[in-house]
Motif scaffolding. Structure first.
Motif, mmCIF file in Angstrom:
data_model
loop_
_atom_site.group_PDB
_atom_site.id
_atom_site.type_symbol
_atom_site.label_atom_id
_atom_site.label_comp_id
_atom_site.label_asym_id
_atom_site.label_seq_id
_atom_site.Cartn_x
_atom_site.Cartn_y
_atom_site.Cartn_z
ATOM 1 N N GLY A 1 0.788 -1.233 0.000
ATOM 2 C CA GLY A 1 0.000 0.000 0.000
ATOM 3 C C GLY A 1 0.811 1.269 0.000
ATOM 4 O O GLY A 1 0.251 2.368 -0.053
ATOM 5 N N ILE A 2 2.146 1.158 0.051
ATOM 6 C CA ILE A 2 2.988 2.346 0.012
ATOM 7 C C ILE A 2 3.043 2.876 -1.405
ATOM 8 O O ILE A 2 3.228 2.098 -2.361
ATOM 9 N N ARG A 3 2.864 4.178 -1.545
ATOM 10 C CA ARG A 3 2.925 4.762 -2.873
ATOM 11 C C ARG A 3 4.340 4.634 -3.435
ATOM 12 O O ARG A 3 5.327 4.645 -2.695
ATOM 13 N N GLU A 4 4.422 4.520 -4.797
ATOM 14 C CA GLU A 4 5.717 4.280 -5.422
ATOM 15 C C GLU A 4 6.710 5.416 -5.145
ATOM 16 O O GLU A 4 7.899 5.173 -4.911
ATOM 17 N N GLU A 5 6.247 6.684 -5.208
ATOM 18 C CA GLU A 5 7.169 7.800 -5.018
ATOM 19 C C GLU A 5 7.624 7.939 -3.563
ATOM 20 O O GLU A 5 8.563 8.697 -3.261
ATOM 21 N N GLU A 6 6.966 7.184 -2.631
ATOM 22 C CA GLU A 6 7.346 7.250 -1.212
ATOM 23 C C GLU A 6 8.246 6.087 -0.796
ATOM 24 O O GLU A 6 8.685 6.010 0.355
ATOM 25 N N VAL A 7 8.526 5.165 -1.727
ATOM 26 C CA VAL A 7 9.370 4.014 -1.385
ATOM 27 C C VAL A 7 10.778 4.469 -1.032
ATOM 28 O O VAL A 7 11.455 3.896 -0.152
ATOM 29 N N SER A 8 11.254 5.524 -1.663
ATOM 30 C CA SER A 8 12.628 5.987 -1.417
ATOM 31 C C SER A 8 12.833 6.496 0.001
ATOM 32 O O SER A 8 13.981 6.678 0.454
ATOM 33 N N TYR A 9 11.727 6.755 0.733
ATOM 34 C CA TYR A 9 11.851 7.208 2.124
ATOM 35 C C TYR A 9 11.981 6.036 3.095
ATOM 36 O O TYR A 9 12.163 6.239 4.288
ATOM 37 N N GLN A 10 11.832 4.801 2.559
ATOM 38 C CA GLN A 10 12.029 3.639 3.408
ATOM 39 C C GLN A 10 13.527 3.448 3.630
ATOM 40 O O GLN A 10 14.346 3.610 2.715
ATOM 41 N N LEU A 11 13.900 3.098 4.885
ATOM 42 C CA LEU A 11 15.305 3.020 5.256
ATOM 43 C C LEU A 11 16.059 1.973 4.429
ATOM 44 O O LEU A 11 17.174 2.192 3.978
ATOM 45 N N SER B 1 16.086 11.232 -9.051
ATOM 46 C CA SER B 1 17.255 10.880 -8.240
ATOM 47 C C SER B 1 18.528 10.868 -9.059
ATOM 48 O O SER B 1 19.640 10.953 -8.528
ATOM 49 N N GLY B 2 18.397 10.686 -10.394
ATOM 50 C CA GLY B 2 19.559 10.600 -11.257
ATOM 51 C C GLY B 2 20.280 9.275 -11.179
ATOM 52 O O GLY B 2 21.394 9.135 -11.703
ATOM 53 N N VAL B 3 19.667 8.273 -10.514
ATOM 54 C CA VAL B 3 20.304 6.959 -10.374
ATOM 55 C C VAL B 3 20.008 6.146 -11.644
ATOM 56 O O VAL B 3 18.851 6.042 -12.078
ATOM 57 N N THR B 4 21.063 5.559 -12.239
ATOM 58 C CA THR B 4 20.909 4.724 -13.432
ATOM 59 C C THR B 4 21.792 3.491 -13.311
ATOM 60 O O THR B 4 22.724 3.462 -12.492
ATOM 61 N N PHE C 1 15.294 0.884 1.509
ATOM 62 C CA PHE C 1 15.159 1.024 0.061
ATOM 63 C C PHE C 1 15.350 2.482 -0.362
ATOM 64 O O PHE C 1 14.721 2.926 -1.324
ATOM 65 N N ASN C 2 16.231 3.211 0.363
ATOM 66 C CA ASN C 2 16.463 4.595 -0.023
ATOM 67 C C ASN C 2 17.443 4.648 -1.195
ATOM 68 O O ASN C 2 17.935 3.624 -1.683
ATOM 69 N N LYS C 3 17.748 5.851 -1.620
ATOM 70 C CA LYS C 3 18.595 6.039 -2.797
ATOM 71 C C LYS C 3 19.998 5.502 -2.570
ATOM 72 O O LYS C 3 20.622 4.936 -3.490
ATOM 73 N N GLN C 4 20.514 5.659 -1.335
ATOM 74 C CA GLN C 4 21.856 5.186 -1.059
ATOM 75 C C GLN C 4 21.972 3.676 -1.177
ATOM 76 O O GLN C 4 22.942 3.147 -1.746
ATOM 77 N N GLU C 5 20.958 2.962 -0.686
ATOM 78 C CA GLU C 5 20.956 1.507 -0.802
ATOM 79 C C GLU C 5 20.878 1.086 -2.256
ATOM 80 O O GLU C 5 21.514 0.108 -2.674
ATOM 81 N N LEU C 6 20.073 1.805 -3.044
ATOM 82 C CA LEU C 6 19.946 1.482 -4.479
ATOM 83 C C LEU C 6 21.281 1.670 -5.178
ATOM 84 O O LEU C 6 21.697 0.811 -5.978
ATOM 85 N N ARG C 7 21.987 2.807 -4.879
ATOM 86 C CA ARG C 7 23.271 3.039 -5.540
ATOM 87 C C ARG C 7 24.277 1.961 -5.142
ATOM 88 O O ARG C 7 25.103 1.523 -5.948
ATOM 89 N N LYS C 8 24.225 1.531 -3.863
ATOM 90 C CA LYS C 8 25.166 0.518 -3.387
ATOM 91 C C LYS C 8 24.970 -0.804 -4.152
ATOM 92 O O LYS C 8 25.950 -1.462 -4.533
ATOM 93 N N VAL C 9 23.725 -1.168 -4.373
ATOM 94 C CA VAL C 9 23.448 -2.432 -5.092
ATOM 95 C C VAL C 9 23.859 -2.320 -6.549
ATOM 96 O O VAL C 9 24.452 -3.248 -7.124
ATOM 97 N N GLY D 1 12.197 0.772 -15.322
ATOM 98 C CA GLY D 1 10.866 1.311 -15.080
ATOM 99 C C GLY D 1 10.623 1.534 -13.591
ATOM 100 O O GLY D 1 10.026 2.545 -13.197
ATOM 101 N N LEU D 2 11.047 0.580 -12.744
ATOM 102 C CA LEU D 2 10.859 0.732 -11.309
ATOM 103 C C LEU D 2 11.659 1.924 -10.769
ATOM 104 O O LEU D 2 11.195 2.690 -9.892
ATOM 105 N N ILE D 3 12.892 2.111 -11.257
ATOM 106 C CA ILE D 3 13.720 3.247 -10.821
ATOM 107 C C ILE D 3 13.045 4.561 -11.193
ATOM 108 O O ILE D 3 13.001 5.524 -10.386
ATOM 109 N N ALA D 4 12.514 4.630 -12.416
ATOM 110 C CA ALA D 4 11.885 5.879 -12.857
ATOM 111 C C ALA D 4 10.636 6.190 -12.043
ATOM 112 O O ALA D 4 10.341 7.373 -11.768
#
Length: 894
Positions: free
Chosen positions: A792-802, A872-875, A804-812, A863-866
């Motif tokens: 039920g979490i909105r897609e644009e609010e997922v990045s605020y999860q600890l 965020s500029g993460v690619t 699944f934030n942007k830093q974790e995405l860049r690390k992976v 698509g999920l990143i966008a």
């Protein structure tokens, strides 16, 4: 009965203006029903109509009712059954026959008598009265009946006489002349009475006035009688004068009759003598030809034929009554019989010698034909014998015993001759098929000594008897390979004792040509012999032959055999039946030799059954078009059954071998042996069965084989340990689909579609299973993202999860640089290469499908990143073009 009659008259017939004349109490014959009454009635109005009415009591029984009425003019016959004995039964024939039983014979007689009187009085067409006594039709009602009931009304009918047309016309003219004729009948009657008295007086006066004339007439009659007496006296004198002339003429007439009778007898006697001389005199030239004619030359045969026909005409002449009692006729008939017996014996002996001599001349050509795969031509033999065809017909009609003996001798000798030729012919065919020869086998036939010829000639002179000599055993060739004997069920192609490598297209084509040549040589041989038998032995459709049907069917050396003492054959065989039985006896070795050849061909290579089925089917079809019941058609049909049985056995063995196939646990599976062998079988079968009559048999075999292939491919795939199940299914069904697409077998269209579907499904399954998750950590990360969105979490609010934030995405993402991705794809390519076989060449197809699947996953991640990390500029550290370059480079390097 009187009371019933009055009741019927009152209740039924008076209202209908009818009078009841006679009645009879009846019931239907052979049925137990209530009684009814038959009534004879007449109408009271003019013209009178006469009817026969059936009256019966109502169901309640308190009154009578009219049921059926027939006009008397429709009555054709009255049958009283018996004119002498009393019998209450009688029949009335109207539109159909009505059978009745009267309650008493007296009532029946009274009713029939009334019908007879009404018929005589009122009907122009008279009714036939059958089995009715004449006394009954003439007398009135018997005394036992009440006249008032039975005949009173009929007597009233007798007193009345109907006026004819002339009388009716005169009465009408007379009544028209008197105006009160109708209004005042008494005055009219008085007037008629007065006129009658006047006419009577005038009549008496006329009679009295003619008395004088009567006296004159009497005088003239007396004078005429006197003249008649004088004429009679003169005639008597004339008769006496002519009496003497009459006696003289009678004498002359009698003399002329005797002369005429003598001349007639002489003419008849001369006619009989001329008949006997013309029809029972055989020319001296014919007699000499029958006794001494040369049966070896054409002119001698023609002279003997003409003489035999003349003799037959003399013997078959239809003698007139009494001729057979003449001594000269008996003597001439005995002479004809002696001539017939002498010539028949001479002809039979000569033809037996011809059979033997011609047969030995034919044997001299066996050596030449044994080397080549051809049968000797019997045309010269047939041509020489056909010169005697008319003489055989004569012998058949005059001495059937000798004809039958010749027939049997011909079959006895020719069967041995043909057996030698056919056995040698098939021996050559077997050797040409196998390329081996039997040690010590010689095909040259040496001429026999004269004593042997003489001995066989003497043995054939008998007219009946059974064949002597046993049938030689069938020649068999054992085919052995150069090395050890290989397993008979090792593969689809290795059905015999030769390996698949030894059986190439050239060998099969060679077998096909040899088998076709064998059939092509046998067909004209059988047809020529059948045509000769029909012409030479003059078989007729109506001709009776000397054997019973059971004996003819057994055919155990005794065909056509019967006792010489029996002059009448015991059964009748048609021309086709007789010819077929003779052909069976003469060519008794063809069917077993063909079966041996077929067994050999099947032993050499089971695929030969395909060639044999097509060739044999074509020859059977050709023979049946000519004559479905002929010997050739029947024999080839029997052999075709054996060929079809071998073909079915071949298909069954293929299925059995598929079920018994075993795979190695240490090596990859690849294209299964029976799949490749089905391809070879189908390609060969299509080339053989092109435009064949028995295409339906092949289609049925295709269905059985392809279903077994499908089942056993899946079975092997399930049992495979080294090669993945999807790879086995994918490669083999791709091969099957390619084979069916190339061969275009119409009956397997559904199986072709099924094979394509199975190949596609298992290709997709293998790609998904083998590719798996090449970016495993990244895949786990985005699975967590999708799980949060699902919660039920909105897609644009997922990045605020600890987690699944942007830093974790860049690390992976940093853990999967382009170099690591290429290395993972290279390992995947090597793994797929180990699974797939080289012959099917599906590596690039599978690799391309994996490339597409990997790109699909990449696009899904982007698509999920966008959506979840906008702005965020993460690619990813590699692009789709990089993936394409990696896959292309890996494929080229290997």
């Amino acid at each position: 009965m009187t009371a019933i009659k009055h009741a019927l008259q009152r209740d039924i017939f008076t209202p209908n203006d009818e009078r009841l004349l006679s009645i009879v109490n009846v019931c239907k014959a052979g049925k137990k029903k209530r009684n009814c009454f038959l009534c004879a009635t007449v109408t009271t109005e003019r013209p009178v109509q006469v009817n026969v009415v059936k009256v019966k009591k109502s169901d309640k029984g308190d009154f009578y009712k009219r049921q059926t009425a027939w006009a008397l003019r429709d009555l054709a016959i009255v049958d009283a059954k018996d004119a002498v004995k009393e019998n209450p039964e009688f029949d009335l024939h109207f539109d159909k026959v009505y059978k009745w039983v009267a309650s008493s014979t007296a009532e029946k007689n009274t009713f029939i008598s009334c019908i007879w009187k009404l018929n005589q009085r009122y009907l122009r067409k008279k009714i036939d009265f059958v089995n009715v006594s004449a006394q009954l039709l003439e007398e009135s009602v018997p005394s036992g009946e009440n006249p008032s009931v039975a005949g009173g009304d009929e007597e009233a009918v007798d007193e009345y006489q109907e006026l004819n047309a002339r009388e009716e016309q005169d009465i009408e003219i007379m009544m028209e002349g008197c105006e009160y004729a109708i209004s005042n009948a008494e005055a009219f009657a008085e007037k008629l009475s007065r006129e009658l008295q006047v006419l009577d007086g005038a009549n008496i006066q006329s009679i009295m006035a003619s008395e004088k004339q009567v006296n004159i007439l009497m005088t003239l009659l007396d004078e005429a009688l006197k003249e008649v007496d004088q004429i009679e006296l003169k005639l008597s004198s004339y008769e006496e004068m002519l009496q003497s002339v009459k006696e003289q003429m009678d004498q002359i007439s009698e003399s002329n009759h005797l002369i005429h009778l003598s001349n007639t007898n002489n003419v008849k006697l001369l006619s009989e003598i001329e008949f006997l001389v013309n029809h029972m005199d055989l020319a001296k030239g014919h007699i000499k030809a029958l006794q001494e004619g040369d049966l070896a030359s054409s002119r001698g045969i023609e002279a003997c034929t003409n003489a035999a026909d003349a003799l037959l005409q003399c013997m078959n002449v239809a003698l007139r009554p009494g001729h057979d009692m003449l001594y000269a006729v008996k003597q001439q008939q005995q002479r004809f019989s002696d001539l017939r017996e002498q010539f028949a014996r001479r002809l039979a002996s000569h033809l037996n010698n011809v059979f033997v001599q011609q047969g030995h001349d034919q044997s001299s050509t066996l050596a030449q034909h044994s080397i080549e795969l051809t049968l000797p031509n019997h045309h010269p033999f047939h041509r020489d014998l056909l010169r005697y065809a008319k003489l055989m017909e004569w012998l058949k009609s005059t001495d059937y015993g000798k004809y039958e003996g010749l027939t049997k001798n011909y079959m006895d000798y020719l069967s041995r001759l043909y057996e030698r030729e056919i056995k040698d012919f098939f021996e050559v065919a077997k050797i040409k098929m196998t390329g081996t020869t039997k040690e010590g086998k010689k095909f040259a036939t040496l001429p026999r000594k004269e004593s042997a010829v003489k001995q066989e000639t003497e043995s054939l002179h008998g007219s009946s008897g059974k064949l002597t000599g046993s049938t030689s055993s069938l020649n068999k060739l054992s085919v052995q390979s150069s090395g050890n004997r290989r397993s008979q069920s090792s593969s689809l192609l290795d059905m015999g004792n030769m390996s698949a490598s030894d059986l190439d297209v050239a060998d099969r084509t060679k077998f096909d040509k040899i088998f076709e040549q064998v059939l092509s040589e046998l067909e004209p041989l059988c047809l020529a012999e059948q045509d000769f038998i029909s012409k030479f032995f003059k078989l007729q459709q109506h001709q009776s032959m000397g054997t019973t049907m059971n004996e003819a069917e057994e055919m155990d050396g005794g065909i056509l055999s019967r006792s010489h003492n029996s002059s009448v054959p015991q059964a009748i065989l048609s021309e086709k039946d007789m010819i077929r039985q003779m052909m069976i006896k003469i060519f008794r070795c063809i069917e077993p030799e063909l079966n041996n050849l077929i067994a050999l061909g099947d032993k050499i290579d089971s695929f030969n059954s395909l060639y044999m089925l097509v060739k044999m089917s074509h020859h059977v079809w050709t023979a049946q078009n000519v004559d479905p019941a002929s010997f050739l058609s029947t024999t080839l049909g029997n052999v075709l059954v054996t060929v079809k049985r071998n073909f079915d056995k071949c298909i069954s063995n293929q299925i059995k071998q598929m079920e018994e196939v075993k795979i190695s646990k240490k090596s990859k599976v690849g294209i299964l042996t029976f799949v490749a062998e089905f391809e070879e079988f189908a390609a060969l079968a299509e080339s053989i069965f092109k435009n064949a009559e028995r295409r339906g048999d092949l289609d049925k075999a295709y269905i059985k084989l392809i279903r077994s292939v499908f089942i056993n491919v899946e079975k092997v795939a399930n049992e495979s340990q080294k090669t993945p199940r999807d790879v086995v299914m994918m490669e083999n069904f791709h091969h099957i689909f390619a084979t069916l697409s190339r061969l275009k077998i119409s009956c397997l269209e559904a199986e072709k579609k099924e094979a394509k579907q199975k190949y596609t499904d298992h290709l997709q399954s293998y790609v998904i299973y083998s590719l798996g998750q090449p970016l495993e950590k990244l895949n786990h990360f985005f699975e967590g993202v999708e799980a949060r969105v699902a919660q039920g979490i909105r897609e644009e609010e997922v990045s605020y999860q600890l987690a699944f934030n942007k830093q974790e995405l860049r690390k992976v993402i940093k853990e999967y640089p382009g170099k690591e991705v290429k290395k993972g794809l290279d390992n995947l390519y090597k793994k797929v290469d180990k699974h797939l076989c080289e012959e099917e060449n599906l590596l690039q197809v599978v690799w391309h499908s994996m490339q597409d699947e990997f790109i699909r996953q990449y696009k899904h991640f982007e698509g999920l990143i966008a959506r979840c990390y906008p702005g965020s500029g993460v690619t990813m550290e590699f692009t789709i073009q990089d993936i394409l370059d990696y896959c292309s480079s890996i494929a080229q390097s290997h």
